[in-house]
Design an enzyme around this catalytic site. Structure first.
Site, PDB file in Angstrom:
ATOM      1  N   HIS A  86       0.826  -1.209   0.000  1.00  0.00           N
ATOM      2  CA  HIS A  86       0.000   0.000   0.000  1.00  0.00           C
ATOM      3  C   HIS A  86       0.861   1.259   0.000  1.00  0.00           C
ATOM      4  CE1 HIS A  86      -3.960  -1.924   1.643  1.00  0.00           C
ATOM      5  NE2 HIS A  86      -3.642  -2.364   0.452  1.00  0.00           N
ATOM      6  N   TYR A  96      -9.768   4.182   1.874  1.00  0.00           N
ATOM      7  CA  TYR A  96     -10.474   3.082   2.537  1.00  0.00           C
ATOM      8  C   TYR A  96     -12.000   3.170   2.448  1.00  0.00           C
ATOM      9  CZ  TYR A  96      -6.179   0.946   4.025  1.00  0.00           C
ATOM     10  OH  TYR A  96      -4.966   0.312   4.017  1.00  0.00           O
ATOM     11  N   GLU A 139       0.346   2.088   7.972  1.00  0.00           N
ATOM     12  CA  GLU A 139       0.785   2.813   6.772  1.00  0.00           C
ATOM     13  C   GLU A 139       1.237   4.218   7.123  1.00  0.00           C
ATOM     14  OE1 GLU A 139      -2.724   2.271   4.377  1.00  0.00           O
ATOM     15  OE2 GLU A 139      -2.266   0.132   4.147  1.00  0.00           O
TER      16      GLU A 139
END
Length: 149
Positions: A86, A96, A139
């Site tokens: 990602h 998302y 992330e």
């Protein structure tokens, strides 16, 4: 971080056999919905989509998640690989909700309303956001580390 309720965890685990049987159809339908957004579609490797590799990979990941939702530690290496991928492709927190809006209807489209009831979709929504919160936090850490390197 959001958590899925015990009832939702039970529902997700109970739907694992349906995901095993229909997972690629679900992820293929999800990507078709997701790729209506050209900006999102551009983030993906078309060859992996066209070959079916990406829908198969995602279906396997969703199935593993369904089977291990109550034992997330079992998914550590897979989550690390997903986070790395990602970050490599520029996925951010704002992506998302787009995936959720594509995945949940795809589950109903493929499984039908008799199996993918409102309760099942609500449980999968909770489960999705529980995992999404984990991925988003990891992330963000990875993006910070890369910026400081």
């Amino acid at each position: 971080m959001r958590n899925a309720s015990p009832a939702s965890i039970d529902i997700v685990k109970a739907t694992a056999p349906a995901l095993e049987k229909h997972g690629v159809a679900i992820t293929t339908a999800m990507y078709a919905r997701l790729f209506e957004n050209a900006e999102v579609a551009a983030m993906f490797d078309r060859a992996a989509q066209d070959s079916g590799e990406q829908p198969r990979r995602l279906a396997a990941a969703i199935l593993a998640y369904a089977r291990n939702i109550d034992r997330l530690g079992n998914l550590g290496p897979a989550v690390q690989r997903m986070v790395a991928r990602h970050v490599e492709t520029g996925v951010k927190a704002e992506h998302y909700p787009l995936v959720a809006a594509a995945l949940l209807p795809a589950i109903r489209d493929v499984l039908g309303e008799d199996i993918a009831t409102d309760a099942v979709l609500a449980a999968w929504g909770e489960a999705y956001w529980m995992l999404a919160d984990i991925l988003i936090a990891a992330e963000q850490d990875a993006y910070r580390e890369a910026a400081n390197a």
